[in-house]
Scaffold this motif. Structure first.
Motif, PDB file in Angstrom:
ATOM      1  N   ILE B  57     -11.837  27.016  19.204  1.00  0.00           N
ATOM      2  CA  ILE B  57     -12.995  26.408  19.874  1.00  0.00           C
ATOM      3  C   ILE B  57     -13.911  27.501  20.423  1.00  0.00           C
ATOM      4  O   ILE B  57     -15.136  27.439  20.309  1.00  0.00           O
ATOM      5  CB  ILE B  57     -12.528  25.484  21.020  1.00  0.00           C
ATOM      6  CG1 ILE B  57     -11.540  24.443  20.485  1.00  0.00           C
ATOM      7  CG2 ILE B  57     -13.704  24.814  21.680  1.00  0.00           C
ATOM      8  CD1 ILE B  57     -10.920  23.583  21.571  1.00  0.00           C
ATOM      9  N   ALA B  60     -15.953  29.205  17.764  1.00  0.00           N
ATOM     10  CA  ALA B  60     -17.072  28.373  17.311  1.00  0.00           C
ATOM     11  C   ALA B  60     -18.282  28.603  18.212  1.00  0.00           C
ATOM     12  O   ALA B  60     -19.413  28.757  17.735  1.00  0.00           O
ATOM     13  CB  ALA B  60     -16.664  26.900  17.308  1.00  0.00           C
ATOM     14  N   THR B 172      -4.487  20.681  15.767  1.00  0.00           N
ATOM     15  CA  THR B 172      -5.424  21.779  15.546  1.00  0.00           C
ATOM     16  C   THR B 172      -6.362  21.475  14.381  1.00  0.00           C
ATOM     17  O   THR B 172      -7.555  21.757  14.431  1.00  0.00           O
ATOM     18  CB  THR B 172      -4.648  23.076  15.256  1.00  0.00           C
ATOM     19  OG1 THR B 172      -3.679  23.252  16.269  1.00  0.00           O
ATOM     20  CG2 THR B 172      -5.570  24.264  15.231  1.00  0.00           C
ATOM     21  N   VAL B 175      -8.986  19.008  15.412  1.00  0.00           N
ATOM     22  CA  VAL B 175     -10.052  19.643  16.196  1.00  0.00           C
ATOM     23  C   VAL B 175     -10.961  20.455  15.272  1.00  0.00           C
ATOM     24  O   VAL B 175     -12.190  20.429  15.391  1.00  0.00           O
ATOM     25  CB  VAL B 175      -9.463  20.538  17.304  1.00  0.00           C
ATOM     26  CG1 VAL B 175     -10.552  21.291  18.037  1.00  0.00           C
ATOM     27  CG2 VAL B 175      -8.661  19.689  18.277  1.00  0.00           C
ATOM     28  N   LEU B 179     -14.908  19.956  14.837  1.00  0.00           N
ATOM     29  CA  LEU B 179     -15.906  21.014  15.009  1.00  0.00           C
ATOM     30  C   LEU B 179     -16.796  21.120  13.776  1.00  0.00           C
ATOM     31  O   LEU B 179     -18.024  21.207  13.875  1.00  0.00           O
ATOM     32  CB  LEU B 179     -15.208  22.362  15.256  1.00  0.00           C
ATOM     33  CG  LEU B 179     -14.617  22.577  16.643  1.00  0.00           C
ATOM     34  CD1 LEU B 179     -13.764  23.833  16.668  1.00  0.00           C
ATOM     35  CD2 LEU B 179     -15.738  22.689  17.670  1.00  0.00           C
ATOM     36  N   LEU B 226     -18.408  25.171  24.886  1.00  0.00           N
ATOM     37  CA  LEU B 226     -17.228  25.273  24.016  1.00  0.00           C
ATOM     38  C   LEU B 226     -16.144  26.141  24.664  1.00  0.00           C
ATOM     39  O   LEU B 226     -14.954  25.858  24.542  1.00  0.00           O
ATOM     40  CB  LEU B 226     -17.635  25.826  22.646  1.00  0.00           C
ATOM     41  CG  LEU B 226     -18.361  24.788  21.786  1.00  0.00           C
ATOM     42  CD1 LEU B 226     -19.061  25.435  20.603  1.00  0.00           C
ATOM     43  CD2 LEU B 226     -17.388  23.727  21.290  1.00  0.00           C
ATOM     44  N   CYS B 229     -14.302  23.948  26.849  1.00  0.00           N
ATOM     45  CA  CYS B 229     -13.346  23.142  26.076  1.00  0.00           C
ATOM     46  C   CYS B 229     -12.086  23.965  25.796  1.00  0.00           C
ATOM     47  O   CYS B 229     -10.963  23.462  25.905  1.00  0.00           O
ATOM     48  CB  CYS B 229     -13.952  22.689  24.757  1.00  0.00           C
ATOM     49  SG  CYS B 229     -15.288  21.515  24.958  1.00  0.00           S
ATOM     50  N   ALA B 230     -12.277  25.244  25.466  1.00  0.00           N
ATOM     51  CA  ALA B 230     -11.126  26.121  25.207  1.00  0.00           C
ATOM     52  C   ALA B 230     -10.285  26.265  26.473  1.00  0.00           C
ATOM     53  O   ALA B 230      -9.053  26.255  26.419  1.00  0.00           O
ATOM     54  CB  ALA B 230     -11.597  27.481  24.710  1.00  0.00           C
ATOM     55  N   ALA B 233      -8.345  23.154  26.913  1.00  0.00           N
ATOM     56  CA  ALA B 233      -7.245  23.139  25.938  1.00  0.00           C
ATOM     57  C   ALA B 233      -6.089  24.002  26.441  1.00  0.00           C
ATOM     58  O   ALA B 233      -4.918  23.625  26.344  1.00  0.00           O
ATOM     59  CB  ALA B 233      -7.734  23.643  24.582  1.00  0.00           C
ATOM     60  N   SER B 253     -12.396  36.585  19.942  1.00  0.00           N
ATOM     61  CA  SER B 253     -13.396  35.654  19.405  1.00  0.00           C
ATOM     62  C   SER B 253     -14.417  36.413  18.563  1.00  0.00           C
ATOM     63  O   SER B 253     -14.846  35.926  17.508  1.00  0.00           O
ATOM     64  CB  SER B 253     -14.081  34.885  20.534  1.00  0.00           C
ATOM     65  OG  SER B 253     -15.002  35.704  21.224  1.00  0.00           O
ATOM     66  N   LEU B 275     -13.703  29.801  11.979  1.00  0.00           N
ATOM     67  CA  LEU B 275     -12.433  29.079  12.086  1.00  0.00           C
ATOM     68  C   LEU B 275     -11.419  29.722  11.144  1.00  0.00           C
ATOM     69  O   LEU B 275     -10.259  29.950  11.518  1.00  0.00           O
ATOM     70  CB  LEU B 275     -12.616  27.602  11.745  1.00  0.00           C
ATOM     71  CG  LEU B 275     -13.608  26.829  12.621  1.00  0.00           C
ATOM     72  CD1 LEU B 275     -13.502  25.335  12.359  1.00  0.00           C
ATOM     73  CD2 LEU B 275     -13.402  27.114  14.094  1.00  0.00           C
TER      74      LEU B 275
END
Lengths: 315, 324
Positions: B57, B60, B172, B175, B179, B226, B229-230, B233, B253, B275
């Motif tokens: 995430i 992204a 996963t 998700v 995405l 995002l 969101c990570a 998670a 990342s 991803l």
């Protein structure tokens, strides 16, 4: 380019003096001779690491070296192990550390020029590799001892109570000025930072200059690590990591253009002073870690806003 | 200098951008299957994949910023901030309403962090690398102020869905599909074209009437959202809050984004590649740990592989240049 007529070095120096005075007002006893010397000493470590970073940033092409922190650690660990407390072995150990540093930097340079990997990515990948190399060398055991001469360089006062490391820093400042302003390499460095194509067409061997620049950067980082060892007297696995991003910040605060082609080491020296005084001041205020971090970040933002702004699209 | 703004040639960028990452992924999976025969066993696969979910995430979001020509070094701090904000709002024995509030608070924190970055970079015209480095202190410091030491409590009812595999497909992958689906929707809109235009040539974009600053601001806000969101998670997977949890994720990342074929100079690439990049990094790591590499050599082996993978496209281009 009008904006840069107000000399960023002067601004940074004034800022450093202002911060120091502010420290004296907020916290009586902050602004004294001993503490000033200590700040100079701490600034010297950051500034030695940031010297190479200055060259890399001036070289342009999105030049940045994120591997300096790992190389600082590697340099310190190599000297710690090899010299192992002996002054006689210090010079050979130092030479080896610098050589290894130069080699790592040269590999960075080759990746960036020949393989066209973006500098940020190449040096980021190299950080991991150097970290792995450190684990292989140490096998988890950090054996060795600091050489007494290194400790003397950092702590023993030489003239007027000024420790050797600060004098070393001043000498480095002079050498960097000569390198940037009085040598062919310096002229070529600014040329490739301004415009790689015109530099190449005027006969500059761009890949060679870039490789040399990254090699110098890692070499200076290794030197920084060795000097830092004299201060910490011990090594640990993330000794150098806290120097990576501050070295870039010192370069930018010192007025060197992040786009390349313009800048000076005097600026970086002043920038390192500003950052070090700021950190010392925040430590002296005995604030909680969270507040210290927030103030440090906001001050960096404010410094950037004062003279790190890019030109608007409208202009 | 003036590049005209035309629709990018989709066939062409799709060919270049993540083909290399896909080859690496196939290779990594093949080696993994060789080393651990039960690699595709559902419980093991979904467990493996679940560890990559937060980074996926996050990558992204980083991709969107990079596409618009920026970079975000504060995403790790934002992950931590959203994580601790959500956990603190949750409290000890949360009602359904409080759970909703906690999730919203986490997302809002991420959005605010993104807005701070965006305002500084887009409207303050500050240099992205140094700026997001500076804001990472502000954001990370705020996270530390909210939760000085790790702790908190996440009810089982909240974290159970995270560990579930709906329709026997690992969470996963759901998700990832979500995405990619959202990204496909965005690709239909004018926003995507603006994003790529700002990333490839901001001046040309500005001259042709693209709201450059607004697009940059929005890219950072999306990245912040995002990252939040990570962070949430991570809260579900660890069942605790930790103000330092995201610190190491920032650089990962960026590695994932670059491995996925998105250019750091902006305007070229996409989320699908990132991803794949996350999975490549993860699978490579599990190869090293299963291949009987002596433990002190594992980090070196792993980072050498990553470095070679990062330099791979350049190596390939160099060989081709030499052969021509």
């Amino acid at each position: 380019m009008k904006r840069f007529t107000l000399n960023p070095v002067v601004i940074a120096l004034l800022l450093a003096a202002g911060l120091f005075a502010l420290g004296g007002v907020i916290r009586p006893g902050f602004a004294n001779y001993t503490l000033a010397l200590n700040i100079l000493r701490l600034a010297a470590f950051l500034a030695i690491v940031a010297a190479g970073q200055t060259l890399v940033v001036i070289s342009g092409g999105e030049g940045i070296d994120l591997s300096v922190g790992a190389v600082v650690t590697l340099g310190a660990i190599l000297v710690f192990r090899i010299a192992n407390g002996s002054n006689a072995l210090l010079l050979p150990a130092l030479a080896l550390a610098l050589l290894v540093g130069a080699l790592i930097g040269a590999i960075n340079g080759v990746g960036i020029t020949l393989l066209r990997v973006p500098p940020l990515v190449m040096t980021l990948g190299m950080t991991g590799v150097v970290g792995g190399l450190i684990l292989v060398i140490t096998q988890g055991r950090l054996v060795g001892a600091p050489a007494p001469a290194l400790n003397a360089l950092v702590s023993r006062p030489l003239v007027f109570g000024i420790p050797g490391v600060v004098l070393l820093w001043l000498v480095l400042g002079g050498l960097m000025w000569v390198l940037l302003e009085r040598t062919v390499y310096g002229k070529q460095l600014f040329a490739i930072g301004m415009n790689r194509t015109t530099a190449r067409l005027s006969g500059v061997r761009v890949p060679l200059v870039v490789i040399a620049t990254y090699a110098l950067s890692s070499m200076l980082a290794a030197l920084g690590g060795v000097v830092l060892l004299g201060y910490t007297q011990n090594v640990f696995l993330n000794l150098g990591a806290p120097y990576t991003l501050p070295s870039i910040a010192a370069v930018v605060v010192g007025g060197t253009l992040i786009a390349g082609g313009m800048g000076s080491y005097w600026g970086t020296m002043a920038g390192a002073l500003v950052l070090t005084i700021l950190t010392s001041l925040l430590t002296a205020l005995t604030l909680p870690e969270s507040a210290r971090q927030i103030i440090y970040g906001l001050t960096l933002l404010a410094l950037l806003a004062v003279y790190g702004r890019e030109r608007g699209l409208r202009q | 200098m003036q590049r005209t703004l035309k629709r990018p040639n989709f066939a062409a960028w799709r060919q270049q951008s993540f083909v290399f990452a896909l080859i690496l992924l196939v290779l990594a999976v093949a080696v993994n299957v060789q080393l651990q025969p039960n690699f595709f066993k559902p419980s093991i696969l979904s467990g493996n994949l679940r560890t990559y979910l937060p980074l996926m995430i996050l990558a992204a979001g980083q991709t969107i910023v990079v596409l618009a020509g920026g970079i975000d070094l504060s995403v790790g701090a934002t992950v931590s901030l959203a994580n601790v904000v959500a956990v603190q709002t949750l409290g000890q024995n949360p009602s359904a309403g409080q759970i909703g509030l906690a999730l919203l608070a986490g997302l809002a924190a991420g959005l605010a962090a993104g807005a701070l970055n965006g305002l500084c970079v887009a409207y303050g015209r500050l240099q992205p690398i140094v700026t997001t480095f500076a804001t990472s202190f502000v954001i990370g410091g705020a996270a530390l102020a909210i939760m000085p030491s790790p702790g908190g409590f996440v009810p089982e009812s909240l974290s159970a869905p995270y560990r579930s595999n709906p329709l026997a497909i690992p969470m996963t992958l759901w998700v990832a599909a979500a995405l990619l689906g959202l990204w496909a929707l965005v690709r239909q809109t004018r926003y995507r074209r603006y994003l790529y235009a700002v990333g490839s040539n901001p001046l040309a974009a500005y001259v042709t009437g693209v709201p450059v600053a607004l697009i940059r601001l929005s890219s950072y806000m999306l990245s912040g959202l995002l990252a939040a969101c990570a962070g949430i998670a991570l809260m579900l997977s660890n069942s605790t809050g930790d103000a330092l949890i995201g610190t190491t994720m920032t650089l990962d990342s960026i590695v994932a984004v670059v491995l996925g074929g998105t250019r750091l100079s902006g305007g070229h690439g996409g989320i699908a590649g990132s991803l794949i990049g996350v999975f490549v990094v993860g699978f490579m790591r599990s190869i090293i740990s299963f291949a009987n590499v002596p433990s002190w050599w594992q980090t070196l082996a792993n980072s050498l592989i990553i470095l070679i993978a990062l330099a791979g496209p350049g190596l390939w281009a160099l060989i081709r240049r030499r052969n021509v």
